[in-house]
Write a protein that holds these residues in place. Sequence first.
Motif, mmCIF file in Angstrom:
data_model
loop_
_atom_site.group_PDB
_atom_site.id
_atom_site.type_symbol
_atom_site.label_atom_id
_atom_site.label_comp_id
_atom_site.label_asym_id
_atom_site.label_seq_id
_atom_site.Cartn_x
_atom_site.Cartn_y
_atom_site.Cartn_z
ATOM 1 N N GLN A 132 53.726 47.137 59.461
ATOM 2 C CA GLN A 132 53.235 46.650 60.758
ATOM 3 C C GLN A 132 52.768 45.221 60.577
ATOM 4 N N PHE A 133 53.478 44.310 61.197
ATOM 5 C CA PHE A 133 53.171 42.903 61.005
ATOM 6 C C PHE A 133 51.741 42.563 61.417
ATOM 7 N N ALA A 134 51.229 43.261 62.425
ATOM 8 C CA ALA A 134 49.907 42.923 62.938
ATOM 9 C C ALA A 134 48.783 43.311 61.962
ATOM 10 N N TRP A 135 49.078 44.166 61.010
ATOM 11 C CA TRP A 135 48.029 44.650 60.116
ATOM 12 C C TRP A 135 48.315 44.245 58.691
ATOM 13 N N HIS A 136 47.378 43.536 58.084
ATOM 14 C CA HIS A 136 47.519 43.196 56.669
ATOM 15 C C HIS A 136 46.649 44.152 55.877
ATOM 16 N N VAL A 137 47.246 45.096 55.242
ATOM 17 C CA VAL A 137 46.447 46.062 54.485
ATOM 18 C C VAL A 137 46.710 45.846 52.996
ATOM 19 N N VAL A 138 45.626 45.681 52.236
ATOM 20 C CA VAL A 138 45.753 45.629 50.779
ATOM 21 C C VAL A 138 45.477 47.047 50.279
ATOM 22 N N TYR A 139 46.431 47.636 49.594
ATOM 23 C CA TYR A 139 46.265 48.991 49.092
ATOM 24 C C TYR A 139 45.737 48.910 47.662
ATOM 25 N N LEU A 140 44.493 49.357 47.482
ATOM 26 C CA LEU A 140 43.809 49.240 46.181
ATOM 27 C C LEU A 140 43.898 50.561 45.436
ATOM 28 N N TYR A 141 44.570 50.557 44.299
ATOM 29 C CA TYR A 141 44.714 51.796 43.539
ATOM 30 C C TYR A 141 43.369 52.248 42.955
ATOM 31 N N ASP A 142 43.134 53.553 42.971
ATOM 32 C CA ASP A 142 41.976 54.125 42.286
ATOM 33 C C ASP A 142 42.043 53.769 40.813
ATOM 34 N N ASP A 143 40.882 53.674 40.188
ATOM 35 C CA ASP A 143 40.866 53.327 38.757
ATOM 36 C C ASP A 143 41.791 54.233 37.947
ATOM 37 N N ASP A 144 41.724 55.532 38.235
ATOM 38 C CA ASP A 144 42.507 56.477 37.433
ATOM 39 C C ASP A 144 43.994 56.477 37.794
ATOM 40 N N ALA A 145 44.378 55.761 38.823
ATOM 41 C CA ALA A 145 45.782 55.754 39.237
ATOM 42 C C ALA A 145 46.426 54.383 39.043
ATOM 43 N N GLN A 146 45.662 53.413 38.574
ATOM 44 C CA GLN A 146 46.223 52.061 38.393
ATOM 45 C C GLN A 146 47.346 52.128 37.365
ATOM 46 N N PRO A 147 48.564 51.752 37.749
ATOM 47 C CA PRO A 147 49.678 51.853 36.810
ATOM 48 C C PRO A 147 49.420 51.056 35.530
ATOM 49 N N LEU A 148 49.663 51.698 34.400
ATOM 50 C CA LEU A 148 49.594 51.030 33.094
ATOM 51 C C LEU A 148 51.032 50.801 32.650
ATOM 52 N N LEU A 149 51.449 49.547 32.612
ATOM 53 C CA LEU A 149 52.864 49.255 32.403
ATOM 54 C C LEU A 149 53.068 48.479 31.111
ATOM 55 N N PRO A 150 54.035 48.905 30.316
ATOM 56 C CA PRO A 150 54.285 48.207 29.055
ATOM 57 C C PRO A 150 54.968 46.859 29.278
ATOM 58 N N VAL A 166 38.781 30.559 70.524
ATOM 59 C CA VAL A 166 39.791 31.531 70.964
ATOM 60 C C VAL A 166 39.678 31.670 72.478
ATOM 61 N N PRO A 167 40.757 31.324 73.200
ATOM 62 C CA PRO A 167 40.681 31.361 74.671
ATOM 63 C C PRO A 167 40.529 32.794 75.179
ATOM 64 N N PRO A 168 40.068 32.938 76.450
ATOM 65 C CA PRO A 168 39.860 34.286 76.997
ATOM 66 C C PRO A 168 41.135 35.128 76.951
ATOM 67 N N GLU A 169 42.264 34.478 77.209
ATOM 68 C CA GLU A 169 43.517 35.216 77.203
ATOM 69 C C GLU A 169 44.589 34.431 76.468
ATOM 70 N N GLY A 170 45.593 35.128 75.992
ATOM 71 C CA GLY A 170 46.683 34.438 75.303
ATOM 72 C C GLY A 170 47.217 35.321 74.198
ATOM 73 N N PRO A 171 48.370 34.916 73.666
ATOM 74 C CA PRO A 171 48.962 35.725 72.599
ATOM 75 C C PRO A 171 48.114 35.633 71.326
ATOM 76 N N ASP A 172 48.270 36.596 70.440
ATOM 77 C CA ASP A 172 47.576 36.541 69.154
ATOM 78 C C ASP A 172 47.994 35.278 68.413
ATOM 79 N N LYS A 173 47.063 34.740 67.619
ATOM 80 C CA LYS A 173 47.326 33.482 66.932
ATOM 81 C C LYS A 173 47.163 33.685 65.432
#
Length: 450
Positions: A364-382, A161-168
Amino acid sequence: MNATWTPRIFTAAGLMLAVVFAAPAVVAAQAPATQGPVTFAKDVAPILQRNCQVCHRPGSTAPMSLLKYEEVRPWARAIKQRTSLREMPPWYIDRNVGIHQFKNDRSLSDEEIATIAKWADAGAPLGNPADLPPPRQFEDVDKWHIGAPDLIVTMPKDQIVPPEGPDKWLDVLVDPGLTEDRYLKAVETKPSKGFKVIHHSVQTMTEPDGSIDDSDNPRGKFLNEYALGKNGDVFPEGAGRLIKAGTKFNFNLHLHSIGEETRANVELGLKFYPKGYVPRYVENSEGVGRNQDLDIPANTDNVRSDGYFTLTRPARVLSFQPHMHNRGKAMCVEAIYPPAGSPATGNTQQQNRVETLSCVDRYQFAWHVVYLYDDDAQPLLPAGTVLHVIGWHNNTAANKFNPDPDNLITYGQRTIDDMSFAWMSWYYLSDQEYKEQVEARQAKIKSTGN
Ligand code: HEC
């Protein structure tokens, strides 16, 4: 198109009979009601310790350290501004709709944001140093939280990664040489070199024949992600993810220059179940609601697109991660339940119940966030539930990530094209397991009264 971004239109649906969800959590203890003036020592330092310092400390990824008062003081205005806009910490879930309980929630409460604002407005006083909490201890970045891995996979070449430059942003495909199918018990990614320049590393898997299961995604099935403060995924006993012999791993990196040339590399640690063991639940990750007909006119905001995915079996949903590119603005995922009455009961009059699971109200494109549901909130879907993903793009100059608002943007792999879908992961359940888990959830809600 004059649709504006109004996530609350979905709340009406969310209010309808939410049988399989834990009701909204009792709001956790908030910042203590402050007596007297708000000070750094008493009120602000604990918030920064909990929610900011993992990134804002020497040697970490954020531009400045927020450990000591003298370091924080010059940033008081910026801290007030970034926290009030909910840009920091990076956590973009809309708090007014959908599920509220997440395993990795690092967001601030309204009270904490108000405390910070009050403190900044009062001239950012230190207060009584005796009130300062003991410094937070941080773990060694070399530690494996999942225990010693059975297999460690790295990129064959360091990235310079060079000292300066756009994000890659780049992709590196690695062959780990797996000769048999194995079920994964735990997985963790961590930087082995250049911790400071690595903003994220997301690992995905190709099919054994080298093809990508998702013909329209270059990266294949989601495996694991490195983001600061994340400690790896350990699947509960009896649950796992299948890695087939011949699978290759793609490392997708976001690198950021820091003023000096830096070598960067990442280690992916894998722990397997014993050979031959097949876990009861196999975790699945899918790009849900992929919309390949994206048509985002030039200089237009709030361009909406819709995508759908039908669950053919009952499922327990574990996580949500919106995926869009530079013009991404917001995303919601909702569950459209099968009609309660038909066809089994012959009642075709029933409406499909719709429930918003999650919205991200400022992608926000710069941030990749994985949102992990709490055990008690994990959707149970038929079985038969349709996951409906709604994306909004902003192709105007007001979007600071937009390289050129004068172009029509369509679906594509390049960063300058765009996308709209959500990575979601779940376990499929048998009908019996589904019934049992719904009953267990209801019993728990009843016994805890919420
Ligand atoms: C996951 C890591 C992470 C966490 C947690 C985090 N930050 Fe940041 N912060 C960053 C990074 C990286 C940047 C620079 C890039 C950007 O602005 O997005 C930044 C930028 C900032 C800026 C702007 C700096 C400037 O140059 O103008 C402020 C102010 C800030 N953060 C405050 C906070 C506060 C206050 C918290 C906690 C309430 C916090 N951050 C939590 C990583 C983080």
